[in-house]
Design a protein around this motif. Structure first.
Motif, short mmCIF file in Angstrom:
data_model
loop_
_atom_site.label_atom_id
_atom_site.label_comp_id
_atom_site.label_asym_id
_atom_site.label_seq_id
_atom_site.Cartn_x
_atom_site.Cartn_y
_atom_site.Cartn_z
N LYS A 229 0.83 -1.20 0.00
CA LYS A 229 0.00 0.00 0.00
C LYS A 229 0.86 1.26 0.00
N ILE A 230 1.93 1.24 0.81
CA ILE A 230 2.83 2.39 0.88
C ILE A 230 3.54 2.59 -0.46
N ILE A 231 3.98 1.51 -1.09
CA ILE A 231 4.67 1.63 -2.37
C ILE A 231 3.72 2.14 -3.45
N ARG A 232 2.49 1.67 -3.46
CA ARG A 232 1.49 2.15 -4.42
C ARG A 232 1.21 3.65 -4.24
N ASP A 233 1.27 4.11 -2.98
CA ASP A 233 1.07 5.53 -2.68
C ASP A 233 -0.23 6.03 -3.29
N PHE A 234 -1.32 5.33 -2.99
CA PHE A 234 -2.64 5.66 -3.53
C PHE A 234 -3.00 7.12 -3.29
N GLY A 235 -3.55 7.75 -4.29
CA GLY A 235 -3.95 9.15 -4.18
C GLY A 235 -2.93 10.12 -4.73
N VAL A 236 -1.67 9.67 -4.86
CA VAL A 236 -0.61 10.53 -5.39
C VAL A 236 0.23 9.74 -6.40
N GLY A 237 1.00 8.78 -5.92
CA GLY A 237 1.86 7.98 -6.78
C GLY A 237 3.28 8.48 -6.78
N ALA A 238 4.19 7.61 -7.19
CA ALA A 238 5.61 7.91 -7.16
C ALA A 238 6.01 8.90 -8.24
N ALA A 239 6.97 9.76 -7.89
CA ALA A 239 7.55 10.68 -8.86
C ALA A 239 8.63 10.01 -9.68
N ASP A 240 9.29 9.01 -9.11
CA ASP A 240 10.40 8.33 -9.77
C ASP A 240 10.33 6.85 -9.39
N GLY A 241 11.40 6.08 -9.61
CA GLY A 241 11.28 4.65 -9.42
C GLY A 241 12.44 4.03 -8.66
N CYS A 242 12.22 2.84 -8.15
CA CYS A 242 13.25 2.03 -7.49
C CYS A 242 12.71 0.63 -7.34
N SER A 243 13.54 -0.28 -6.87
CA SER A 243 13.04 -1.59 -6.49
C SER A 243 13.36 -1.82 -5.02
N ILE A 244 12.48 -2.53 -4.36
CA ILE A 244 12.61 -2.79 -2.93
C ILE A 244 12.71 -4.30 -2.73
N ASN A 245 13.78 -4.76 -2.09
CA ASN A 245 13.97 -6.17 -1.75
C ASN A 245 13.65 -6.33 -0.28
N MET A 246 12.71 -7.21 0.05
CA MET A 246 12.25 -7.22 1.44
C MET A 246 11.77 -8.60 1.89
N THR A 247 11.74 -8.75 3.22
CA THR A 247 11.12 -9.89 3.87
C THR A 247 10.67 -9.45 5.25
N PHE A 248 9.73 -10.17 5.83
CA PHE A 248 9.28 -9.91 7.20
C PHE A 248 9.73 -11.08 8.08
N LEU A 249 10.52 -10.78 9.10
CA LEU A 249 11.07 -11.82 9.96
C LEU A 249 10.00 -12.55 10.76
N LYS A 250 8.87 -11.89 11.01
CA LYS A 250 7.83 -12.46 11.87
C LYS A 250 6.67 -13.06 11.08
N GLN A 251 6.79 -13.15 9.77
CA GLN A 251 5.66 -13.64 8.98
C GLN A 251 5.36 -15.10 9.32
N GLU A 252 4.09 -15.47 9.22
CA GLU A 252 3.69 -16.84 9.49
C GLU A 252 4.03 -17.72 8.29
N GLY A 253 4.29 -18.99 8.57
CA GLY A 253 4.58 -19.92 7.49
C GLY A 253 6.01 -19.80 7.01
N ASN A 254 6.23 -20.20 5.77
CA ASN A 254 7.57 -20.23 5.20
C ASN A 254 8.11 -18.82 4.96
N ARG A 255 9.44 -18.73 5.01
CA ARG A 255 10.09 -17.47 4.65
C ARG A 255 9.82 -17.12 3.19
N LEU A 256 9.47 -15.86 2.95
CA LEU A 256 9.27 -15.34 1.60
C LEU A 256 10.10 -14.08 1.43
N PHE A 257 10.80 -13.97 0.31
CA PHE A 257 11.47 -12.74 -0.06
C PHE A 257 10.72 -12.13 -1.25
N HIS A 258 10.69 -10.81 -1.29
CA HIS A 258 9.98 -10.12 -2.37
C HIS A 258 10.88 -9.08 -3.01
#
Length: 388
Positions: A229-258
């Protein structure tokens, strides 16, 4: 004050621990690292040779004002944080905000980027049973070398702040001098770990949200849905671009990287473009500084050439990464006759200023201020996660 240039690579990453409001935290950062921030403002080629001259034109000032007003509406707390940094360091706010606008001003006003250099970082995510690693080279213009620090902050606000009504943030981030946290390597107390790869779209936007503020807002995310939701920035949108590599340490189930590729909001739209790739157990992610999936026209030039060369090194010179040592060998590679992965040539415009290894199993963040293949870690930080 005298300008300090060509300082050899230092084995030093200073850190500040600070707590307070957004302005308080920004002020403490500015006061503590004022000398480094002032020095960086003097050395920054894009700021002094492009952004400031354009800021002093009617067209440039219009783009600056439109973008600042848009950010104030969405994220007034982060503008206050940056104002605190400017006040603490005793530097002009507009110079810091121009750094956060990055290439928006020359792109919108002149239809070009200020620099054609192989800017960018390399990221590798490994998702094996006992080896869950996010590794990242922090690559930047040579003047950024020795001009960065850690900010470990606990921000408690008197009331809900900004478009997402955030009341508390707690995070540690590697920051370029004078920049808000969030645009390099980071983690927060919700267990979000992420790193950033700069991407250079051909057409950027005035009056939208600069990527530096979107990634700053990411430090408040407590789950993957909120992050998107934060990346989408609904209502405004990004001025420029990047990529974000992420994971959540506390997520349920198997580890997922995005890996989330974010593109500037398309004409007439009010949200960022977004494409997410997910690595499940047994899979990995490689990303540099080129759009691999999102159909965004890019500026071309050396940033894309460098990204292509580094990806060729990863895929042709190495097997699929499965361990922490694999990641270190790949991120420290200097074998390319074109654009290297680890960049430290004496006269290079772009240098690898440090390398980070997040270990999601042992919950550590290891920082190397030199090539990780040939040097010891400078620091190993524990990842402190809020358990409730």
């Amino acid at each position: 004050m005298p300008v300090t240039q060509n300082i050899p690579r230092r084995q030093c990453i200073p850190i500040i621990y600070t707590r307070g409001t957004h302005y308080d935290v920004g002020y403490d950062v500015g006061r503590t690292f004022g000398a480094i921030i002032k020095n960086f403002l003097q050395l920054s080629g894009p700021l002094n040779e492009s952004y400031l001259p354009l800021y002093n034109t009617p067209e440039g000032r219009k783009v600056y004002n439109e973008t600042l007003e848009s950010v104030k509406k969405s994220f007034p707390q982060y503008v206050q944080e940056l104002e605190g940094t400017a006040d603490g360091a005793q530097v002009e706010f507009h110079k810091l905000f121009l750094l956060h606008m990055d290439e928006i001003l020359p792109n919108v006003v002149q239809s070009k980027n200020a620099t054609d250099q192989p800017i960018g970082c390399s990221t590798i995510c490994v998702n094996e049973k006992d080896q869950q690693i996010l590794g990242h080279t922090e690559d930047a213009l040579a003047e950024t070398l020795n001009h960065y620090y850690f900010v470990s902050a606990h921000i408690v606000s008197p009331g809900p702040q900004g478009k997402y009504n955030v009341t508390e943030e707690r995070f540690t981030s590697l920051c370029y001098a004078g920049h808000l946290p969030g645009y390099t390597m980071n983690y927060n107390h919700h267990g979000l770990v992420f790193s950033i790869n700069t991407l250079s779209a051909k057409r950027l936007n005035s009056g939208k949200t600069p990527r530096h503020f979107i990634t700053r807002a990411l430090l408040s995310a407590d789950n993957f849905e909120k992050a998107q939701k934060i990346i989408r920035d609904f209502g405004v949108g990004a001025a420029d671009g990047c990529s974000i590599n992420m994971t959540f340490l506390k997520q349920e189930g198997n580890r997922l990287f995005h890996n989330a590729e974010m593109g500037p909001a398309s004409p007439g739209t009010d949200q960022s473009q977004l494409n997410v790739l997910t690595a499940s157990p047994g899979e990995f992610i490689l990303h540099c500084n080129k759009y691999l999936r999102l159909p965004v026209e890019e500026v071309g030039g050396m940033i894309v050439e460098s990204s292509n060369d580094r990806m060729v090194t990863f895929t042709k010179s190495f097997d699929a990464p499965k361990t922490r040592n694999d990641v270190i060998q790949m991120l420290g590679d200097t074998s390319s006759t074109g654009h290297r992965v680890f960049r430290d040539e004496p006269d290079a415009f772009i240098k690898t200023i440090c390398v980070g290894i997040f270990d999601c199993v042992n919950r550590t963040w290891t920082l190397y201020s030199d090539n990780p293949k040939t040097s010891e870690p400078l620091v190993v930080l524990p990842l402190f996660i809020k358990e409730k």
